[in-house]
Design a protein around this motif. Structure first.
Motif, PDB file in Angstrom:
ATOM      1  N   PHE A 167      -6.846   7.505  19.037  1.00 55.80           N
ATOM      2  CA  PHE A 167      -7.236   6.386  18.504  1.00 55.80           C
ATOM      3  C   PHE A 167      -9.137   6.123  18.903  1.00 55.80           C
ATOM      4  CE2 PHE A 167      -3.593   5.883  16.504  1.00 55.80           C
ATOM      5  CZ  PHE A 167      -4.083   5.979  14.967  1.00 55.80           C
TER       6      PHE A 167
ATOM      7  N   PHE B 101     -12.405   3.024  28.265  1.00 57.46           N
ATOM      8  CA  PHE B 101     -11.629   2.202  28.468  1.00 57.46           C
ATOM      9  C   PHE B 101      -9.796   2.188  28.806  1.00 57.46           C
ATOM     10  CE2 PHE B 101      -8.485   1.110  25.167  1.00 57.46           C
ATOM     11  CZ  PHE B 101      -9.107   0.261  24.141  1.00 57.46           C
TER      12      PHE B 101
ATOM     13  N   TRP C 130       5.335  11.991  23.782  1.00 57.96           N
ATOM     14  CA  TRP C 130       6.091  11.407  23.058  1.00 57.96           C
ATOM     15  C   TRP C 130       6.983  12.370  23.856  1.00 57.96           C
ATOM     16  CZ3 TRP C 130       2.232   8.774  22.180  1.00 57.96           C
ATOM     17  CH2 TRP C 130       2.073   7.052  21.314  1.00 57.96           C
TER      18      TRP C 130
ATOM     19  N   PHE D 133       1.544   9.734  12.096  1.00 58.94           N
ATOM     20  CA  PHE D 133       2.465  10.957  12.115  1.00 58.94           C
ATOM     21  C   PHE D 133       4.492  11.110  11.842  1.00 58.94           C
ATOM     22  CE2 PHE D 133      -0.965  10.778  15.081  1.00 58.94           C
ATOM     23  CZ  PHE D 133      -0.878  11.787  15.950  1.00 58.94           C
TER      24      PHE D 133
ATOM     25  N   ARG E 280       4.790   7.249  16.492  1.00 60.72           N
ATOM     26  CA  ARG E 280       3.671   6.612  17.235  1.00 60.72           C
ATOM     27  C   ARG E 280       3.178   5.655  17.702  1.00 60.72           C
ATOM     28  NH1 ARG E 280       0.895  12.705  19.202  1.00 60.72           N
ATOM     29  NH2 ARG E 280       3.048  13.142  18.220  1.00 60.72           N
ATOM     30  N   LEU E 281       4.969   4.155  17.195  1.00 61.95           N
ATOM     31  CA  LEU E 281       4.159   3.191  17.938  1.00 61.95           C
ATOM     32  C   LEU E 281       4.523   2.803  18.821  1.00 61.95           C
ATOM     33  CD1 LEU E 281       5.691   1.980  14.293  1.00 61.95           C
ATOM     34  CD2 LEU E 281       3.703   1.802  14.761  1.00 61.95           C
ATOM     35  N   VAL E 282       4.434   1.785  19.507  1.00 64.84           N
ATOM     36  CA  VAL E 282       4.381   0.989  20.559  1.00 64.84           C
ATOM     37  C   VAL E 282       6.000   0.129  20.532  1.00 64.84           C
ATOM     38  CG1 VAL E 282       3.659  -0.220  22.883  1.00 64.84           C
ATOM     39  CG2 VAL E 282       2.292   1.422  21.627  1.00 64.84           C
TER      40      VAL E 282
ATOM     41  N   HIS F  63       7.803  -1.865  21.616  1.00 68.62           N
ATOM     42  CA  HIS F  63       7.484  -3.687  22.064  1.00 68.62           C
ATOM     43  C   HIS F  63       5.883  -4.182  21.440  1.00 68.62           C
ATOM     44  CE1 HIS F  63       5.874  -1.053  25.398  1.00 68.62           C
ATOM     45  NE2 HIS F  63       5.112  -1.953  25.867  1.00 68.62           N
ATOM     46  N   TRP F  64       5.358  -3.908  21.341  1.00 73.08           N
ATOM     47  CA  TRP F  64       3.986  -4.167  20.985  1.00 73.08           C
ATOM     48  C   TRP F  64       4.508  -4.801  19.499  1.00 73.08           C
ATOM     49  CZ3 TRP F  64      -1.007  -1.667  21.481  1.00 73.08           C
ATOM     50  CH2 TRP F  64      -1.442  -1.412  22.977  1.00 73.08           C
TER      51      TRP F  64
ATOM     52  N   GLU G 274      -0.660  -6.269  17.153  1.00 72.98           N
ATOM     53  CA  GLU G 274      -0.915  -5.310  18.384  1.00 72.98           C
ATOM     54  C   GLU G 274      -1.045  -4.076  18.115  1.00 72.98           C
ATOM     55  OE1 GLU G 274      -0.026  -8.192  21.867  1.00 72.98           O
ATOM     56  OE2 GLU G 274       1.732  -7.273  21.288  1.00 72.98           O
ATOM     57  N   ASN G 275       0.212  -3.491  17.576  1.00 79.09           N
ATOM     58  CA  ASN G 275       0.236  -2.309  17.235  1.00 79.09           C
ATOM     59  C   ASN G 275      -0.887  -1.630  15.975  1.00 79.09           C
ATOM     60  OD1 ASN G 275       2.205  -0.384  18.037  1.00 79.09           O
ATOM     61  ND2 ASN G 275       3.594  -2.298  17.684  1.00 79.09           N
TER      62      ASN G 275
ATOM     63  N   LEU H 270      -4.398  -2.041  17.516  1.00 85.76           N
ATOM     64  CA  LEU H 270      -5.001  -0.407  18.939  1.00 85.76           C
ATOM     65  C   LEU H 270      -6.645  -0.077  18.298  1.00 85.76           C
ATOM     66  CD1 LEU H 270      -4.446   0.265  20.971  1.00 85.76           C
ATOM     67  CD2 LEU H 270      -3.456   2.042  19.674  1.00 85.76           C
ATOM     68  N   PRO H 271      -6.524   0.516  16.705  1.00 84.32           N
ATOM     69  CA  PRO H 271      -8.427   1.356  17.053  1.00 84.32           C
ATOM     70  C   PRO H 271      -9.549  -0.450  16.933  1.00 84.32           C
ATOM     71  CG  PRO H 271      -6.613   1.847  14.806  1.00 84.32           C
ATOM     72  CD  PRO H 271      -5.759   0.523  16.184  1.00 84.32           C
TER      73      PRO H 271
ATOM     74  N   GLU I  29      -9.218  -2.895  18.852  1.00 81.51           N
ATOM     75  CA  GLU I  29      -9.822  -3.372  20.408  1.00 81.51           C
ATOM     76  C   GLU I  29     -10.545  -2.482  20.932  1.00 81.51           C
ATOM     77  OE1 GLU I  29      -6.328  -4.277  21.929  1.00 81.51           O
ATOM     78  OE2 GLU I  29      -6.266  -6.073  21.484  1.00 81.51           O
ATOM     79  N   ILE I  30      -9.855  -1.427  19.913  1.00 74.60           N
ATOM     80  CA  ILE I  30     -11.073   0.196  21.019  1.00 74.60           C
ATOM     81  C   ILE I  30     -12.459   0.522  21.096  1.00 74.60           C
ATOM     82  CG2 ILE I  30     -11.423   3.201  20.982  1.00 74.60           C
ATOM     83  CD1 ILE I  30      -7.805   3.219  20.836  1.00 74.60           C
TER      84      ILE I  30
ATOM     85  N   ARG J 299      -2.062   1.017  10.724  1.00 79.80           N
ATOM     86  CA  ARG J 299      -2.705   0.984  12.218  1.00 79.80           C
ATOM     87  C   ARG J 299      -3.961   2.758  11.848  1.00 79.80           C
ATOM     88  NH1 ARG J 299       0.942   3.355  17.023  1.00 79.80           N
ATOM     89  NH2 ARG J 299       0.134   5.360  15.376  1.00 79.80           N
ATOM     90  N   ALA J 300      -3.464   3.311  11.494  1.00 86.30           N
ATOM     91  CA  ALA J 300      -4.812   4.358  10.821  1.00 86.30           C
ATOM     92  C   ALA J 300      -5.947   3.987   9.975  1.00 86.30           C
ATOM     93  CB  ALA J 300      -3.583   5.193   9.999  1.00 86.30           C
TER      94      ALA J 300
END
Lengths: 303, 266
Positions: free
Chosen positions: A208, A214, A303, B118, B122-124, B126-127, B131-132, B135-136, B138-139, B183-184
């Motif tokens: 992303f 970062f 993955w 996908f 492709r998730l985390v 335990h978040w 939070e998932n 992510l973008p 936060e980046i 998220r996307a």
């Protein structure tokens, strides 16, 4: 980078490996404690007893205007000093006689006498033995309080490192270097562990648009924080150890004087050194981890 | 929810797009295709070409299906578009970035324009859902208040606002894919690349997800949707490209049943 974001990332890192974070701080503290003790040994080795200094050590150069009563008070002080084995007041004529004779004033003292045109010199012989080094320091301090003493000149310079003490210094120095290496390895290992534990998150972040900075910065900050925390713990522990067993309270074990603790500058320097080590310990493994654990082209491997 | 504001957060702060794309190059004219690929080759080994002379243009705000059997190279093509891999030959430009010249150290600048979905989510796990989704953002180093507002809006849009605090692992398959879509799109990408996003979902959920993508497309997001599900493609009129043995070309759409009967009668 925003502190709030950094804090969130650190929280996540900690949440991902609470036990290993604690374990790494404990192990780092242990290594740093050993390092502090080694540094203490290194610093205090300079003050270790000097056993092979010559008997005649110092000449007190007196002010030309010194009166008889002032000279008498100096003699009284020297007589009362346990460190002084004997002393000799040289009248100006005797000073002139002894200049140039073997076993007399040192070249340095003779030059100073000639320059100052002093009427008298007091040659002080210190007791040789285990306490000569510290006794000399004390004597010089005490003599300096007499207003009539212009200068003190050592007849022979004290050799700072002689015999077994030099070997001890070398051993302590090498031990310090090994401990520094161990610190970097420990920090690097814990950073790599934290990185490996977050491979998926890192690969996702790269997908992303996360830059390398970062990705790396939280790990670097994490390592620096761990190193500084460990340094603080190690300093606190070593201060406790020093208070109990090496400090002034241990006179009956170590003679009149125990080891001195690190100065405030040394303590601050130690903490700065820990943060630098933390930075090195994080950056080096991250440089190697980039391609090993998923660079820009290999994010799918997580993955 | 879309129009809601949080105290102290201005509209400019909520969508500071110029800041979002900090470091990204200018995309030039809005008329230029968002994806321009010509003569793309990709080999997995000397005798295993996955893509052969593939050429593709996707206009802004277009919805394009890429279809083909499993192993045809759909995922590889999408991977080339987000620079997960590099092509072995050919010219490829995405969102104004020439991917043949883009160094690895600048890939992030491209990916900040993209939204990726996908098949395996492709998730985390335990978040939390929030939070998932965040992510973008936060980046992009947005503040916590901006992130909270944007995440709240986006989760509401995909129907997940009630489970924002739950962990991703507690979601169903359909919810996970909705979260992946949230998220996307949370950072409002220019190009949405979806690699078999309905591959793990039942037909009804697949239609729901497709509807979501179409809604995003109507709002101005360009969508490239890779799927092998012809039934799903048949429900829409979007341009469809087919990959067959590494060759990319327009799909000959199957005729409807009524047309087939007419042909048979004649």
């Amino acid at each position: 980078m925003r502190m709030a974001y950094l804090f969130r990332r650190l929280q996540r890192t900690l949440r991902a490996g609470r036990v290993s974070a604690l374990a790494s701080i404990v192990s780092l503290s242990a290594v740093m404690l050993a390092l502090v003790v080694a540094v203490l040994a290194l610093g205090n080795a300079r003050l270790l007893p000097v056993t092979d200094v010559p008997e005649r050590l110092v000449s007190l150069l007196l002010d030309p205007a010194t009166t008889e009563s002032e000279l008498a008070s100096i003699e009284l002080f020297l007589e009362g000093s346990a460190a002084v084995s004997r002393f000799d007041v040289l009248e100006p004529e005797r000073v002139a006689e002894r200049i140039g004779t073997a076993g007399g004033l040192s070249v340095d003292a003779r030059q100073r006498v000639a320059q100052l045109e002093l009427p008298a010199v007091v040659e002080v012989s210190l007791r040789s033995g285990a306490e000569t080094g510290p006794a000399l320091t004390t004597l010089l301090k005490q003599v300096g309080r007499f207003p009539v003493v212009l200068d003190t000149v050592l007849a022979e310079p004290i050799q700072p490192d002689t015999g077994s003490r030099g070997v001890l210094l070398w051993i302590a120095g090498i031990f310090c270097l090994l401990l520094l290496g161990a610190l970097v390895v420990t920090l690097g290992y814990s950073t790599q562990l934290a990185y490996a534990r977050q491979t998926q998150e890192i690969a996702l972040a790269r997908l992303f648009g996360a830059s390398e900075r970062f990705v790396r910065l939280p790990f670097v900050v994490d390592a620096v924080v761990r190193a500084v925390l460990a340094a603080v713990f190690a300093l606190a522990l070593s201060y406790g150890l020093w208070s109990v067993s090496l400090g002034p309270g241990s006179a009956r074990f170590m003679g009149e004087r125990g080891w001195s603790f690190l100065s405030i500058e040394a303590v601050l320097g130690f903490i700065v050194m820990a943060s630098v080590l933390g930075w090195i310990g994080a950056v080096v493994p991250l440089l190697f981890s980039r391609w090993a654990l998923g660079g820009p082209r290999r994010e799918g491997s997580a993955w | 929810m879309l129009g809601s504001t949080e105290s102290g957060v201005t509209a400019k702060q909520r969508r500071p797009f110029s800041f979002f794309r900090k470091g990204a190059r200018s995309e030039g004219s809005g008329e230029r295709p968002i994806v321009r690929a010509s003569g793309i080759y990709k080999f997995f080994g000397p005798s295993r070409p996955v893509l052969r002379d593939a050429s593709l243009e996707v206009a802004r705000n277009e919805f394009v299906f890429i279809t083909g059997p499993s192993g045809a190279g759909k995922s590889t093509l999408l991977s080339l578009l987000y620079r997960g891999q590099q092509s072995d030959a050919g010219a490829l430009e995405v969102c104004g970035h020439d991917l043949t010249q883009l160094p690895d150290s600048r890939v992030w600048a491209l990916r900040r324009h993209l939204g990726l979905v996908f098949q395996d989510f492709r998730l985390v796990d335990h978040w939390s859902v929030a939070e998932n989704c965040a992510l973008p953002l936060e980046i992009l180093r947005l503040s916590g208040s901006v992130i909270r507002v944007r995440v709240g809006e986006t989760l509401e849009r995909v129907g997940l606002s009630g489970v924002a605090a739950a962990t991703a692992r507690s979601l169903s398959g359909g919810e996970k894919q909705r979260l992946a879509i949230a998220r996307a799109i949370v950072h409002e990408p220019k190009l949405l690349l979806a690699d078999e996003p309905t591959g793990n979902l039942d037909p009804q959920l697949s239609i729901d997800i497709l509807s979501l993508f179409e809604e995003l497309n109507r709002e101005g997001t360009t969508v490239v949707f890779a799927t092998h599900d012809h039934a799903l493609i048949g429900k829409t009129n979007h341009r469809t490209l087919a990959l067959d043995e590494g060759v990319l070309g327009p799909l000959a759409r199957p005729r409807s049943a009524s047309v087939t009967r007419l042909v048979a009668a004649s």
